[in-house]
Design a protein around this motif. Structure first.
Motif, PDB file in Angstrom:
ATOM      1  N   HIS A 124       0.733  -0.940  -0.069  1.00 29.29           N
ATOM      2  CA  HIS A 124       0.084  -0.121  -0.062  1.00 29.29           C
ATOM      3  C   HIS A 124       0.804   1.275   0.130  1.00 29.29           C
ATOM      4  CE1 HIS A 124      -4.405  -0.988   0.843  1.00 29.29           C
ATOM      5  NE2 HIS A 124      -3.747  -2.231   0.435  1.00 29.29           N
ATOM      6  N   HIS A 125       1.524   1.624   1.175  1.00 27.06           N
ATOM      7  CA  HIS A 125       2.164   2.788   1.058  1.00 27.06           C
ATOM      8  C   HIS A 125       3.896   2.794   1.269  1.00 27.06           C
ATOM      9  CE1 HIS A 125      -1.912   2.888   3.144  1.00 27.06           C
ATOM     10  NE2 HIS A 125      -1.943   3.631   2.368  1.00 27.06           N
ATOM     11  N   HIS A 173      -2.174  -1.300   7.748  1.00 24.81           N
ATOM     12  CA  HIS A 173      -2.380  -0.497   6.963  1.00 24.81           C
ATOM     13  C   HIS A 173      -1.562   0.743   6.978  1.00 24.81           C
ATOM     14  CE1 HIS A 173      -4.844   2.135   4.457  1.00 24.81           C
ATOM     15  NE2 HIS A 173      -4.695   1.359   3.740  1.00 24.81           N
ATOM     16  N   LEU A 243      -4.764   5.243   8.355  1.00 22.69           N
ATOM     17  CA  LEU A 243      -3.502   5.800   7.990  1.00 22.69           C
ATOM     18  C   LEU A 243      -2.950   6.409   9.137  1.00 22.69           C
ATOM     19  CD1 LEU A 243      -4.311   6.533   4.271  1.00 22.69           C
ATOM     20  CD2 LEU A 243      -2.203   5.628   5.018  1.00 22.69           C
ATOM     21  N   HIS A 335     -10.283   8.664   6.262  1.00 23.43           N
ATOM     22  CA  HIS A 335      -9.267   7.781   5.702  1.00 23.43           C
ATOM     23  C   HIS A 335      -8.133   8.805   4.960  1.00 23.43           C
ATOM     24  CE1 HIS A 335      -7.680   4.463   3.231  1.00 23.43           C
ATOM     25  NE2 HIS A 335      -7.839   5.164   2.072  1.00 23.43           N
ATOM     26  N   HIS A 402      -7.315  11.640   0.622  1.00 24.44           N
ATOM     27  CA  HIS A 402      -6.007  11.902   0.968  1.00 24.44           C
ATOM     28  C   HIS A 402      -5.493  13.462   0.614  1.00 24.44           C
ATOM     29  CE1 HIS A 402      -5.745   7.855   1.962  1.00 24.44           C
ATOM     30  NE2 HIS A 402      -6.137   7.379   0.827  1.00 24.44           N
ATOM     31  N   HIS A 444      -5.415   7.707  -3.646  1.00 23.03           N
ATOM     32  CA  HIS A 444      -4.372   8.660  -3.257  1.00 23.03           C
ATOM     33  C   HIS A 444      -4.121   9.723  -4.311  1.00 23.03           C
ATOM     34  CE1 HIS A 444      -2.683   7.194   0.693  1.00 23.03           C
ATOM     35  NE2 HIS A 444      -3.234   6.259   0.506  1.00 23.03           N
ATOM     36  N   LYS A 465      -8.849   4.841  -9.171  1.00 21.39           N
ATOM     37  CA  LYS A 465      -9.245   3.557  -8.801  1.00 21.39           C
ATOM     38  C   LYS A 465      -9.938   2.816  -9.880  1.00 21.39           C
ATOM     39  CE  LYS A 465      -8.223   3.441  -4.396  1.00 21.39           C
ATOM     40  NZ  LYS A 465      -6.732   3.131  -4.243  1.00 21.39           N
ATOM     41  N   HIS A 506      -1.958   1.708  -4.503  1.00 25.39           N
ATOM     42  CA  HIS A 506      -2.474   2.541  -3.406  1.00 25.39           C
ATOM     43  C   HIS A 506      -1.894   3.894  -3.336  1.00 25.39           C
ATOM     44  CE1 HIS A 506      -5.397  -0.291  -1.916  1.00 25.39           C
ATOM     45  NE2 HIS A 506      -4.725  -1.193  -2.496  1.00 25.39           N
TER      46      HIS A 506
HETATM   47 CU1  K7E Z   1      -5.974   2.353  -0.808  1.00 22.17          CU
HETATM   48 CU2  K7E Z   1      -3.819   4.608   1.531  1.00 22.17          CU
HETATM   49 CU3  K7E Z   1      -4.360   1.670   1.438  1.00 22.17          CU
HETATM   50 CU4  K7E Z   1      -6.523   5.283   0.639  1.00 22.17          CU
HETATM   51  S1  K7E Z   1      -5.281   3.273   0.938  1.00 22.17           S
HETATM   52  S2  K7E Z   1      -7.151   4.894  -1.243  1.00 22.17           S
END
Ligand code: K7E
Ligand code: CUA
Length: 765
Positions: A124-125, A173, A243, A335, A402, A444, A465, A506
């Motif tokens: 993911h990050h 995560h 996050l 999120h 984000h 993101h 996405k 991501h």
């Molecule tokens: Cu898909 Cu940082 Cu794991 Cu938001 S996360 S979009």
């Protein structure tokens, strides 16, 4: 074959002088013609001009993107959006031999869970190591959400060096994030579970026995590895930590982690209960976790942690008593939490809210200092009133996720998932400045060095996405879509759509290309996964094969265009270990190694030593060969693994069949050798007439060429000895081998010459 039977002078002409002739015969299309033919607008051309990187020129920024379900990392350039590399991280990657040679298997073995190899990951990050809050370009970290792990990549060679498994989570995560001097790399849990390994508690005991947490991995920069023993976690309630971000400047020493499902809801649609999605989004607020990690580390050092699964965990009650853990209500199923570059504000976006909430670190600290809390959560953690922590809320649109920052003060960009837009806004004044539609459902977003203390602005990438209608269809599974956006002006401009065909990326991070200083070769004999010299490397002339019992150990070398040895003889059931060293110094002279049907592969970049190991459990004849097209005689870079039946004895003693050559053949070969030597002399003359020593890449090529030429006297002696005995076969073949050494030296020399010409080498006396 015929290509290389030509005279060497012809090779030279092809390499150097042929260039001038190509440009005349066709009348060129004008720019206007092309626009018309391809249906392009002025705007398209502007976008193209902003992203096009002409041949020989390089990108300004390098992106490290999560490779999602591939468990890898994708590297690409900005503004060109050209993909540069996939790096094997949590999963085997054949090209790099990752998971197919012994050294890299060791790294992957670090990621085993409960004795099981994990051959997939959910990255993911990514995070780049920081010095004083600035990206320093030395290391990259990335998490695996599914099998809670974190990996360390060294940007010296863009290889994965370490994988560590989180000892107490079942998923994670909120990582990887780094503290401002990369003292710690941290990650938060996602789905609560019992912290003890392989321990069952029923879901009814969610509140008591299930937990979340925050893990701080101690990073040893000198070793370039995580120090597992010095790492620790802070136990957290079974809220679903999401996050995180590290404090900086005034907030340094703190970390922030948002959460959702603070309802601690337990679903069960099959039992007639509403599903998680309903129960986890019922409340108006969840909790931002505010943790003083510096103090937490001191408490752990002072022995205040308990040990779970061999790992130090600071319990909630200790964290509360010591005043290092606080909660702030945040609306609504958030999120994303992103600290501003100056470290003063913390921006949280709620996926089910239309606002972003801007929290003030100063206010949070003031409330803590004054002991002003509105209540406690069921675990006794003090909750700071939202009004006492909030700086402002700004209405941006539907589904904010984000936030990233610009080089311009107070300017932020927030992704709007539901609206499929990027919102540009001012977090000082609360004004919305611009909005741009993206395609579609952005997750993101990322600006250049956008989560460091000094973002570079210029470009933004929307990590979308969905990619409906963007690309030539390739089946129901669409590629991912990264869209490049110019943010250097007041209005954002969409420049480029890049399909990413690997996994859901991501998050990504981008660094100024100039900050990366990767090497181009290893010190000869290096085990790249440890960074140390391999105990099993050999130099030219030291190659050796030994057999002890049923174990065969080959210490071999590779250099254009042969392996030493070229035959390996074994009996069925022998275990074969090959330690192979690439002796090349020249840039990009990588050899590959594989043995037919034994499922091994190695990538040997210049100087690297790699080990492959397998059991020769099948009788037969198995060619091994070089898998990188490394030279004109690449196809000849091979050998045979002979796996004989047990107790096999040769019945014939006849010599291996050879072509039959005459004295005339030998003379012709000598003539070819003399002609080639003239070419080499002229190239050497050019190289030594300029300041080639000022160019390390050329020096390496010259070293390699000198190596090749250095082998000639031995071959020459053998040719002459055979000629004296009128053994024209041997004489001619050794003369051919001289020519092989020359061709490789000439090839290197010509490349060096071109390099020097293109880089304006200066004449020396
Ligand atoms: Cu898909 Cu940082 Cu794991 Cu938001 S996360 S979009
Ligand atoms: Cu070495 Cu191909």
């Amino acid at each position: 074959m015929s290509t290389f039977a030509v005279k060497p002078t012809v090779l030279l002409v092809a390499a150097g002088i042929g260039l001038g002739a190509a440009s005349t015969a066709w009348s060129a299309e004008s720019l206007q013609d092309v626009l018309k033919r391809r249906g392009l607008s002025q705007q398209d051309v502007l976008a193209a001009a902003k992203t096009y990187v002409p041949t020989g020129k390089r990108d300004e920024f390098v992106v490290f993107s999560s490779g999602g379900q591939s468990g890898q990392v994708i590297v690409y350039g900005i503004p060109s959006m050209r993909i540069l590399k996939y790096i094997g991280v949590f999963t085997p990657e054949p090209w790099q031999g990752y998971g197919f040679d012994e050294e890299s298997k060791m790294v992957l073995r670090g990621g085993r869970i409960d004795g099981r190899d994990m051959t997939w990951g959910d990255t993911h990050h990514p995070a780049i190591s920081e010095t004083n809050g600035q990206y320093d370009g030395q290391f990259l970290f990335i998490n695996d959400k599914a099998n809670p792990r974190i990996a360390v990549l060294d940007l010296q060679d863009f290889e994965t060096k370490q994988i560590v498994v989180n000892p107490i989570y079942k998923s994670e995560h909120g990582g990887a994030f780094v503290t401002t001097n990369t003292e710690y790399v941290f990650e938060a849990a996602q789905y609560p579970a019992p912290l003890e390994n392989q321990k069952f508690y029923p879901l009814e005991e969610m509140n008591d026995k299930y937990r979340g947490g925050m893990t701080y991995w101690k990073f040893d920069r000198k070793e370039g590895r995580i120090n597992v023993k010095e790492s620790f976690s802070v136990e957290l309630p079974p809220y679903w930590q999401d996050l995180s971000d590290a404090g900086k400047g005034p907030s340094e020493g703190w970390s922030f982690t948002n959460s959702f499902c603070s309802e601690r809801y337990v679903g069960g649609i099959e039992k007639g209960r509403p599903p998680y999605e309903a129960g986890c989004s019922a409340k108006d607020t969840d909790y931002l976790h505010v943790i003083n990690w510096k103090k937490a580390a001191e408490l752990v050092a002072a022995g205040k942690a308990k040990t779970i699964n061999n790992h130090k965990v600071l319990p909630i009650d200790v964290a509360v008593k010591e005043g290092i853990l606080f909660l702030v209500p945040e609306p609504k199923s958030p999120h994303g939490v992103d600290v501003t570059p100056d470290g003063k504000l913390i921006i949280v976006a709620g996926k089910l809210d239309t606002h972003v909430s801007v929290f003030s670190f100063e206010k949070i600290m003031a409330a803590i200092k004054a002991g002003k809390f509105e209540s406690k959560d069921p675990y006794g953690i003090p909750i700071i009133g939202i009004k006492d922590a909030l700086d402002k809320q700004v209405q941006l649109g539907l589904g904010p996720l984000h936030t990233q920052y610009d080089s311009k003060p107070c300017v932020a960009y927030t992704s709007l998932y539901v609206d499929s837009q990027v919102a540009k806004w001012d977090y000082c004044t609360g004004k919305v400045l611009d909005k741009l539609s993206v395609h579609y459902n952005i997750g993101h977003l990322m600006t250049m060095e956008g989560d460091s203390v000094s973002p570079k602005g210029r470009y933004l990438v929307a990590l979308n996405k969905l990619a409906i209608d963007r690309f030539v269809p390739v089946g129901p599974l669409h590629p991912q879509n990264h869209q490049l956006i110019d943010i250097s002006n007041d209005k954002m401009q969409l420049l480029y759509d890049m399909p990413l065909p690997l996994g859901e990326p991501h998050y990504a991070v981008a660094i100024e290309a100039a900050k990366l200083k990767p090497g181009v070769r290893y010190k000869v004999g290096t085990d790249s996964r440890t960074g140390k010299l391999s105990p099993d490397y050999v130099r030219a002339g030291e190659e050796v094969t030994t057999k002890t019992g049923n174990k065969i150990v080959v210490k071999g070398t590779l250099i254009r265009s042969h392996f030493t040895p070229e035959t390996i003889e074994a009996e069925v059931g022998d275990e074969i270990t090959l330690h192979l060293t690439n002796l090349e110094r020249a840039q990009d002279e990588t050899h590959g190694f594989t043995v037919s049907t034994y499922n091994v592969h190695a990538s040997l970049e210049p100087g690297k030593t790699v080990t492959v190991k397998f059991k020769a459990d099948k009788e037969g004849v198995y060619p091994y060969y070089c898998t990188e097209f490394c030279s004109a005689l690449h196809l000849e870079m091979m050998g045979y693994l002979l796996v004989k039946p047990k107790g096999w004895k040769p019945t014939k003693t006849a010599a291996v069949a050879q072509a039959v050559y005459t004295e005339a053949d030998y003379k012709a070969t000598l003539k070819k050798v003399a002609d080639t030597q003239a070419v080499i002399d002229s190239v050497v003359g050019f190289i030594t007439s300029v300041n080639y020593k000022d160019f390390p890449d050329v020096v390496a090529m010259v070293e390699d060429a000198t190596d090749q030429l250095g082998k000639i006297p031995e071959a020459k002696a053998k040719a002459e000895a055979a000629a004296a005995k009128k053994d024209w076969d041997q004489a001619n073949l050794w003369a051919e081998q001289i020519w092989q050494y020359q061709v490789k030296a000439a090839d290197l020399g010509l490349r060096a010459k071109t390099y020097l010409e293109q880089n304006n080498a200066k004449k020396v006396q």
